[in-house]
Design a protein around this motif. Structure first.
Motif, PDB file in Angstrom:
ATOM      1  N   THR A  25       0.840  -1.187   0.000  1.00 19.77           N
ATOM      2  CA  THR A  25       0.000   0.000   0.000  1.00 19.77           C
ATOM      3  C   THR A  25       0.884   1.249   0.000  1.00 19.77           C
ATOM      4  O   THR A  25       2.084   1.186   0.300  1.00 19.77           O
ATOM      5  CB  THR A  25      -0.916   0.036   1.241  1.00 19.77           C
ATOM      6  N   VAL A  26       0.272   2.370  -0.293  1.00 19.65           N
ATOM      7  CA  VAL A  26       1.000   3.633  -0.252  1.00 19.65           C
ATOM      8  C   VAL A  26       1.524   3.876   1.163  1.00 19.65           C
ATOM      9  O   VAL A  26       2.655   4.325   1.347  1.00 19.65           O
ATOM     10  CB  VAL A  26       0.104   4.796  -0.730  1.00 19.65           C
ATOM     11  N   SER A  27       0.741   3.527   2.161  1.00 20.89           N
ATOM     12  CA  SER A  27       1.180   3.683   3.557  1.00 20.89           C
ATOM     13  C   SER A  27       2.413   2.822   3.848  1.00 20.89           C
ATOM     14  O   SER A  27       3.364   3.280   4.502  1.00 20.89           O
ATOM     15  CB  SER A  27       0.044   3.328   4.511  1.00 20.89           C
ATOM     16  N   GLU A  28       2.419   1.596   3.376  1.00 20.05           N
ATOM     17  CA  GLU A  28       3.581   0.724   3.577  1.00 20.05           C
ATOM     18  C   GLU A  28       4.808   1.281   2.873  1.00 20.05           C
ATOM     19  O   GLU A  28       5.915   1.275   3.439  1.00 20.05           O
ATOM     20  CB  GLU A  28       3.273  -0.691   3.077  1.00 20.05           C
ATOM     21  N   LEU A  29       4.633   1.774   1.668  1.00 23.18           N
ATOM     22  CA  LEU A  29       5.755   2.366   0.941  1.00 23.18           C
ATOM     23  C   LEU A  29       6.300   3.583   1.685  1.00 23.18           C
ATOM     24  O   LEU A  29       7.512   3.763   1.791  1.00 23.18           O
ATOM     25  CB  LEU A  29       5.334   2.754  -0.480  1.00 23.18           C
ATOM     26  N   ALA A  30       5.399   4.403   2.211  1.00 27.29           N
ATOM     27  CA  ALA A  30       5.829   5.593   2.945  1.00 27.29           C
ATOM     28  C   ALA A  30       6.564   5.218   4.225  1.00 27.29           C
ATOM     29  O   ALA A  30       7.569   5.837   4.573  1.00 27.29           O
ATOM     30  CB  ALA A  30       4.624   6.478   3.254  1.00 27.29           C
ATOM     31  N   SER A  31       6.079   4.186   4.920  1.00 25.77           N
ATOM     32  CA  SER A  31       6.729   3.796   6.178  1.00 25.77           C
ATOM     33  C   SER A  31       8.129   3.217   5.930  1.00 25.77           C
ATOM     34  O   SER A  31       8.988   3.277   6.805  1.00 25.77           O
ATOM     35  CB  SER A  31       5.868   2.798   6.954  1.00 25.77           C
ATOM     36  N   GLN A  32       8.363   2.678   4.743  1.00 27.56           N
ATOM     37  CA  GLN A  32       9.666   2.108   4.401  1.00 27.56           C
ATOM     38  C   GLN A  32      10.593   3.118   3.719  1.00 27.56           C
ATOM     39  O   GLN A  32      11.762   2.833   3.498  1.00 27.56           O
ATOM     40  CB  GLN A  32       9.475   0.905   3.471  1.00 27.56           C
ATOM     41  N   SER A  33      10.066   4.278   3.397  1.00 26.22           N
ATOM     42  CA  SER A  33      10.830   5.256   2.636  1.00 26.22           C
ATOM     43  C   SER A  33      11.838   6.000   3.506  1.00 26.22           C
ATOM     44  O   SER A  33      11.588   6.300   4.667  1.00 26.22           O
ATOM     45  CB  SER A  33       9.870   6.279   2.002  1.00 26.22           C
ATOM     46  N   ALA A  34      12.957   6.325   2.901  1.00 25.04           N
ATOM     47  CA  ALA A  34      13.980   7.154   3.557  1.00 25.04           C
ATOM     48  C   ALA A  34      13.828   8.625   3.156  1.00 25.04           C
ATOM     49  O   ALA A  34      14.647   9.451   3.545  1.00 25.04           O
ATOM     50  CB  ALA A  34      15.369   6.647   3.189  1.00 25.04           C
ATOM     51  N   LEU A  35      12.783   8.952   2.394  1.00 27.08           N
ATOM     52  CA  LEU A  35      12.576  10.344   1.989  1.00 27.08           C
ATOM     53  C   LEU A  35      12.334  11.201   3.231  1.00 27.08           C
ATOM     54  O   LEU A  35      11.583  10.801   4.133  1.00 27.08           O
ATOM     55  CB  LEU A  35      11.394  10.457   1.027  1.00 27.08           C
ATOM     56  N   PRO A  36      12.942  12.376   3.296  1.00 25.65           N
ATOM     57  CA  PRO A  36      12.883  13.210   4.508  1.00 25.65           C
ATOM     58  C   PRO A  36      11.563  13.957   4.674  1.00 25.65           C
ATOM     59  O   PRO A  36      11.263  14.864   3.906  1.00 25.65           O
ATOM     60  CB  PRO A  36      14.041  14.183   4.311  1.00 25.65           C
ATOM     61  N   ARG A  37      10.811  13.602   5.694  1.00 27.25           N
ATOM     62  CA  ARG A  37       9.554  14.305   5.987  1.00 27.25           C
ATOM     63  C   ARG A  37       9.795  15.715   6.501  1.00 27.25           C
ATOM     64  O   ARG A  37       8.932  16.576   6.384  1.00 27.25           O
ATOM     65  CB  ARG A  37       8.738  13.540   7.026  1.00 27.25           C
ATOM     66  N   HIS A  38      10.948  15.946   7.115  1.00 25.01           N
ATOM     67  CA  HIS A  38      11.203  17.250   7.726  1.00 25.01           C
ATOM     68  C   HIS A  38      11.260  18.384   6.702  1.00 25.01           C
ATOM     69  O   HIS A  38      11.219  19.551   7.072  1.00 25.01           O
ATOM     70  CB  HIS A  38      12.499  17.214   8.555  1.00 25.01           C
ATOM     71  N   THR A  39      11.327  18.061   5.419  1.00 19.56           N
ATOM     72  CA  THR A  39      11.336  19.101   4.387  1.00 19.56           C
ATOM     73  C   THR A  39       9.925  19.619   4.086  1.00 19.56           C
ATOM     74  O   THR A  39       9.779  20.576   3.338  1.00 19.56           O
ATOM     75  CB  THR A  39      11.957  18.576   3.082  1.00 19.56           C
ATOM     76  N   LEU A  40       8.899  18.986   4.667  1.00 26.21           N
ATOM     77  CA  LEU A  40       7.506  19.366   4.424  1.00 26.21           C
ATOM     78  C   LEU A  40       6.997  20.260   5.555  1.00 26.21           C
ATOM     79  O   LEU A  40       6.911  19.819   6.703  1.00 26.21           O
ATOM     80  CB  LEU A  40       6.608  18.129   4.336  1.00 26.21           C
ATOM     81  N   SER A  41       6.639  21.491   5.233  1.00 22.68           N
ATOM     82  CA  SER A  41       6.076  22.419   6.220  1.00 22.68           C
ATOM     83  C   SER A  41       4.623  22.679   5.857  1.00 22.68           C
ATOM     84  O   SER A  41       4.347  23.289   4.816  1.00 22.68           O
ATOM     85  CB  SER A  41       6.839  23.748   6.212  1.00 22.68           C
ATOM     86  N   PRO A  42       3.665  22.224   6.694  1.00 20.01           N
ATOM     87  CA  PRO A  42       2.242  22.425   6.370  1.00 20.01           C
ATOM     88  C   PRO A  42       1.896  23.915   6.253  1.00 20.01           C
ATOM     89  O   PRO A  42       2.370  24.730   7.039  1.00 20.01           O
ATOM     90  CB  PRO A  42       1.501  21.797   7.538  1.00 20.01           C
ATOM     91  N   ILE A  43       1.092  24.224   5.264  1.00 19.15           N
ATOM     92  CA  ILE A  43       0.618  25.586   5.020  1.00 19.15           C
ATOM     93  C   ILE A  43      -0.906  25.538   4.979  1.00 19.15           C
ATOM     94  O   ILE A  43      -1.489  24.687   4.300  1.00 19.15           O
ATOM     95  CB  ILE A  43       1.141  26.129   3.662  1.00 19.15           C
ATOM     96  N   ASP A  44      -1.538  26.444   5.683  1.00 17.90           N
ATOM     97  CA  ASP A  44      -3.002  26.499   5.715  1.00 17.90           C
ATOM     98  C   ASP A  44      -3.500  27.298   4.518  1.00 17.90           C
ATOM     99  O   ASP A  44      -3.277  28.497   4.437  1.00 17.90           O
ATOM    100  CB  ASP A  44      -3.463  27.139   7.025  1.00 17.90           C
ATOM    101  N   LEU A  45      -4.131  26.623   3.588  1.00 20.16           N
ATOM    102  CA  LEU A  45      -4.735  27.285   2.434  1.00 20.16           C
ATOM    103  C   LEU A  45      -6.251  27.329   2.614  1.00 20.16           C
ATOM    104  O   LEU A  45      -6.881  26.292   2.810  1.00 20.16           O
ATOM    105  CB  LEU A  45      -4.424  26.536   1.132  1.00 20.16           C
ATOM    106  N   ASP A  46      -6.822  28.523   2.531  1.00 19.26           N
ATOM    107  CA  ASP A  46      -8.270  28.664   2.687  1.00 19.26           C
ATOM    108  C   ASP A  46      -9.039  27.793   1.708  1.00 19.26           C
ATOM    109  O   ASP A  46     -10.061  27.223   2.049  1.00 19.26           O
ATOM    110  CB  ASP A  46      -8.687  30.131   2.501  1.00 19.26           C
ATOM    111  N   CYS A  47      -8.543  27.678   0.481  1.00 14.47           N
ATOM    112  CA  CYS A  47      -9.282  26.948  -0.541  1.00 14.47           C
ATOM    113  C   CYS A  47      -9.365  25.441  -0.250  1.00 14.47           C
ATOM    114  O   CYS A  47     -10.199  24.751  -0.814  1.00 14.47           O
ATOM    115  CB  CYS A  47      -8.678  27.180  -1.922  1.00 14.47           C
TER     116      CYS A  47
END
Length: 163
Positions: free
Chosen positions: A138-160
């Motif tokens: 699943t996509v969740s399994e792939l994400a849990s096994q990934s070494a891609l850095p989550r810390h590069t993602l900063s949530p932004i609140d978009l009104d839309c």
């Protein structure tokens, strides 16, 4: 009808262009779901940060029709196609998945899913249980096994995205 997943990104007036695109997608695909939006550094070049998110919807369009539709969304936001892969842009709308269709020669599933945190983790938000085409994961399994850095993602609140 197949379920499609797309990635949206912009680093030129990103809130304006992303929200205009989301508004059009909502008109055309009433079951649209979106991940959170994330600010991420430009990849492959020195440029302003991007806003990125993923979205999913059911479509009656063929794979080819949907690819053309996404191109018209980019064009409507003034996308300049100058041949440079890594450059600033008003809107990038990439087809990530189209049902369980496997077209490696057409980059489907899109290679960016497994190559960039700003694609994989937002996709996991909206489709964690989706089995990745051609794999038994699943996509969740792939994400849990990934070494891609989550810390590069900063949530932004978009009104839309709250509508």
């Amino acid at each position: 009808m197949p379920r499609a997943y797309i990635s949206l990104g912009s680093n030129i007036d990103p809130e304006m262009h992303i929200c205009a695109c989301i508004q059009r997608l909502r008109q055309d695909f009433p079951d649209l779901i979106c991940s959170l939006a994330y600010q991420t550094p430009a990849e492959g070049f020195a440029g302003a940060p991007f806003l990125n998110l993923t979205a999913g919807f059911t479509t009656g369009q063929s794979y080819t029709e949907l690819k053309q539709y996404l191109r018209t969304l980019e064009d409507a936001q003034g996308r300049v196609r100058n041949g440079e892969k890594f450059s600033s842009r008003t809107l990038d709308a990439d087809l990530l998945l189209y049902g369980d269709l496997l077209l490696p020669e057409q980059n489907l599933p899109h290679k960016d899913i497994l190559g960039y945190a700003f694609v994989l983790y937002p996709l996991m938000e909206i489709a964690p249980a989706l089995t990745y085409p051609g794999r038994q994961q699943t996509v969740s399994e792939l994400a849990s096994q990934s070494a891609l850095p989550r810390h590069t993602l900063s949530p932004i609140d978009l009104d839309c995205l709250r509508q």
